[in-house]
Design a protein around this motif. Structure first.
Motif, PDB file in Angstrom:
ATOM      1  N   PHE A 237       0.239  91.384 -46.638  1.00  0.00           N
ATOM      2  CA  PHE A 237       0.142  90.297 -45.673  1.00  0.00           C
ATOM      3  C   PHE A 237       1.414  89.460 -45.676  1.00  0.00           C
ATOM      4  O   PHE A 237       2.069  89.287 -46.713  1.00  0.00           O
ATOM      5  N   ARG A 238       1.764  88.945 -44.524  1.00  0.00           N
ATOM      6  CA  ARG A 238       2.866  87.985 -44.397  1.00  0.00           C
ATOM      7  C   ARG A 238       2.370  86.802 -43.574  1.00  0.00           C
ATOM      8  O   ARG A 238       1.544  86.957 -42.682  1.00  0.00           O
ATOM      9  N   PHE A 239       2.861  85.603 -43.908  1.00  0.00           N
ATOM     10  CA  PHE A 239       2.437  84.413 -43.179  1.00  0.00           C
ATOM     11  C   PHE A 239       3.598  83.428 -43.082  1.00  0.00           C
ATOM     12  O   PHE A 239       4.556  83.469 -43.858  1.00  0.00           O
TER      13      PHE A 239
ATOM     14  N   ASP B  68       2.924  75.062 -34.434  1.00  0.00           N
ATOM     15  CA  ASP B  68       1.852  75.432 -33.512  1.00  0.00           C
ATOM     16  C   ASP B  68       0.758  76.256 -34.187  1.00  0.00           C
ATOM     17  O   ASP B  68      -0.059  76.882 -33.527  1.00  0.00           O
ATOM     18  N   GLY B  69       0.750  76.262 -35.519  1.00  0.00           N
ATOM     19  CA  GLY B  69      -0.295  76.971 -36.235  1.00  0.00           C
ATOM     20  C   GLY B  69       0.273  78.019 -37.177  1.00  0.00           C
ATOM     21  O   GLY B  69       1.485  78.234 -37.258  1.00  0.00           O
ATOM     22  N   LEU B  70      -0.621  78.692 -37.881  1.00  0.00           N
ATOM     23  CA  LEU B  70      -0.219  79.705 -38.852  1.00  0.00           C
ATOM     24  C   LEU B  70       0.071  81.028 -38.153  1.00  0.00           C
ATOM     25  O   LEU B  70      -0.709  81.489 -37.335  1.00  0.00           O
ATOM     26  N   LYS B  71       1.219  81.640 -38.477  1.00  0.00           N
ATOM     27  CA  LYS B  71       1.565  82.961 -37.963  1.00  0.00           C
ATOM     28  C   LYS B  71       1.298  83.994 -39.053  1.00  0.00           C
ATOM     29  O   LYS B  71       1.708  83.803 -40.202  1.00  0.00           O
ATOM     30  N   LEU B  72       0.633  85.070 -38.684  1.00  0.00           N
ATOM     31  CA  LEU B  72       0.240  86.077 -39.655  1.00  0.00           C
ATOM     32  C   LEU B  72       0.712  87.470 -39.218  1.00  0.00           C
ATOM     33  O   LEU B  72       0.887  87.739 -38.033  1.00  0.00           O
ATOM     34  N   GLY B  73       0.904  88.309 -40.214  1.00  0.00           N
ATOM     35  CA  GLY B  73       1.303  89.681 -39.939  1.00  0.00           C
ATOM     36  C   GLY B  73       1.246  90.496 -41.215  1.00  0.00           C
ATOM     37  O   GLY B  73       0.657  90.084 -42.216  1.00  0.00           O
ATOM     38  N   PHE B  74       1.867  91.667 -41.199  1.00  0.00           N
ATOM     39  CA  PHE B  74       1.889  92.513 -42.389  1.00  0.00           C
ATOM     40  C   PHE B  74       3.104  93.419 -42.326  1.00  0.00           C
ATOM     41  O   PHE B  74       3.719  93.612 -41.265  1.00  0.00           O
ATOM     42  N   VAL B  75       3.456  93.970 -43.486  1.00  0.00           N
ATOM     43  CA  VAL B  75       4.540  94.944 -43.572  1.00  0.00           C
ATOM     44  C   VAL B  75       4.057  96.130 -44.398  1.00  0.00           C
ATOM     45  O   VAL B  75       3.218  95.995 -45.279  1.00  0.00           O
ATOM     46  N   TRP B  76       4.589  97.329 -44.063  1.00  0.00           N
ATOM     47  CA  TRP B  76       4.257  98.523 -44.838  1.00  0.00           C
ATOM     48  C   TRP B  76       4.823  98.404 -46.250  1.00  0.00           C
ATOM     49  O   TRP B  76       5.836  97.758 -46.480  1.00  0.00           O
ATOM     50  N   ARG B  77       4.208  99.095 -47.167  1.00  0.00           N
ATOM     51  CA  ARG B  77       4.726  99.235 -48.525  1.00  0.00           C
ATOM     52  C   ARG B  77       5.096 100.715 -48.733  1.00  0.00           C
ATOM     53  O   ARG B  77       4.221 101.548 -48.902  1.00  0.00           O
TER      54      ARG B  77
END
Length: 288
Positions: A241-243, A248-257
């Motif tokens: 997970f990435r944040f 304007d609020g929390l931005k979320l995402g992810f990256v491959w390992r």
């Protein structure tokens, strides 16, 4: 000037002094003018003196008639079936990782292991009968890859997790759906900080307009399971997970390992599986 004056001396004389030989003379002149004739399968012959007998003047190094066919299949099983139907002692497999293709060249050059009495040792072959598996990303991998490495709004990321929760095996998909719902419910609140817990998870503290604080716990990593390539069995992939809290609020995402290592390993596994199922040698690289 008569018509015979325009002909070569020997032909003109024949027409005037030996009328009975006129047709034969004309035919001989035509053969001399165009002595080479190409027959079927590329064989070339020529009219030569001594009553114009045929003598074979074909290139002794010409290739015999051969199959010219390039087939592209969609899965490894189809490639294996095609190879087993048409392969022989010349056939080889070339696995090109850069192009994500596994190609069987069925009429590759003869090998030096063939007995000499067969007459095929190290002879050049046409290399024009090929069957190739050009790997394509699976639909599941394509969906996740489109979201990877980019931070998204809470709503967008929550909807994506909810729609694709079936691909998640750890934590439990139900937990991921619950997280997605919580993220959606907290849309528009002010996130203050993110703290790493002893379990490795993240705890996001946020505050509503009525100043009631709550915590939202999101796992640091999650594990996915889906086919990397079309037509293949599922493979496990880890993601982090990435944040980033923003105004304007929390931005979320992810990256491959290390997903590329997994894809390369899967590609090699497929290449060797095809080789094992067909009994052909496999070469990692490219054919010039």
């Amino acid at each position: 000037m008569s018509k015979t004056d325009t002909l070569p001396p020997d032909v003109g004389a024949a027409l005037t002094t030996r009328p009975g030989e006129t047709l034969e003379t004309v035919l001989k002149a035509a053969r001399i003018a165009s002595p080479v004739v190409t027959l079927a399968h590329g064989q070339t012959v020529a009219f030569v003196p001594d009553d114009f007998s045929l003598e074979d003047i074909s290139d002794p190094h010409r290739l015999p008639p051969h199959i010219r066919q390039a087939v592209t299949v969609d899965d490894a099983d189809s490639l294996i079936a095609y190879i087993n139907r048409f392969s022989d002692d010349r056939s080889v497999i070339i696995a090109d990782l850069d192009a994500l293709s596994i190609t069987a060249v069925l009429d590759w050059h003869s090998q030096n292991q063939v007995p000499e009495d067969i007459g095929m040792t190290l002879e050049a072959q046409p290399c024009s009968h090929k069957a190739a598996l050009k790997l394509r990303n699976s639909e599941e991998f394509a969906r996740w890859a489109a979201m990877e490495g980019v931070l998204h709004s809470q709503m967008e990321f929550a909807e994506f997790l909810d729609e694709n929760s079936a691909d998640i095996i750890d934590p439990n998909p139900a937990v991921m759906i619950e997280i997605a719902r919580d993220l959606e419910a907290t849309q528009g609140v002010a996130f203050k900080s993110g703290v790493r817990l002893q379990t490795g998870e993240r705890s996001f503290t946020y505050e509503t307009e009525t100043h009631v604080k709550s915590d939202l716990v999101v796992p640091q990593r999650f594990t996915l399971s889906f086919p990397l390539f079309f037509g293949e069995s599922p493979t496990e992939i880890e993601a982090s997970f990435r944040f980033r809290p923003q105004s304007d609020g929390l931005k979320l995402g992810f990256v491959w390992r290390r997903v590329e290592y997994v894809r390369q390993a899967k590609f090699r596994e497929m290449a060797f599986r095809v080789a094992e199922a067909t009994g052909l040698p496999v070469f990692q690289g490219r054919a010039g």
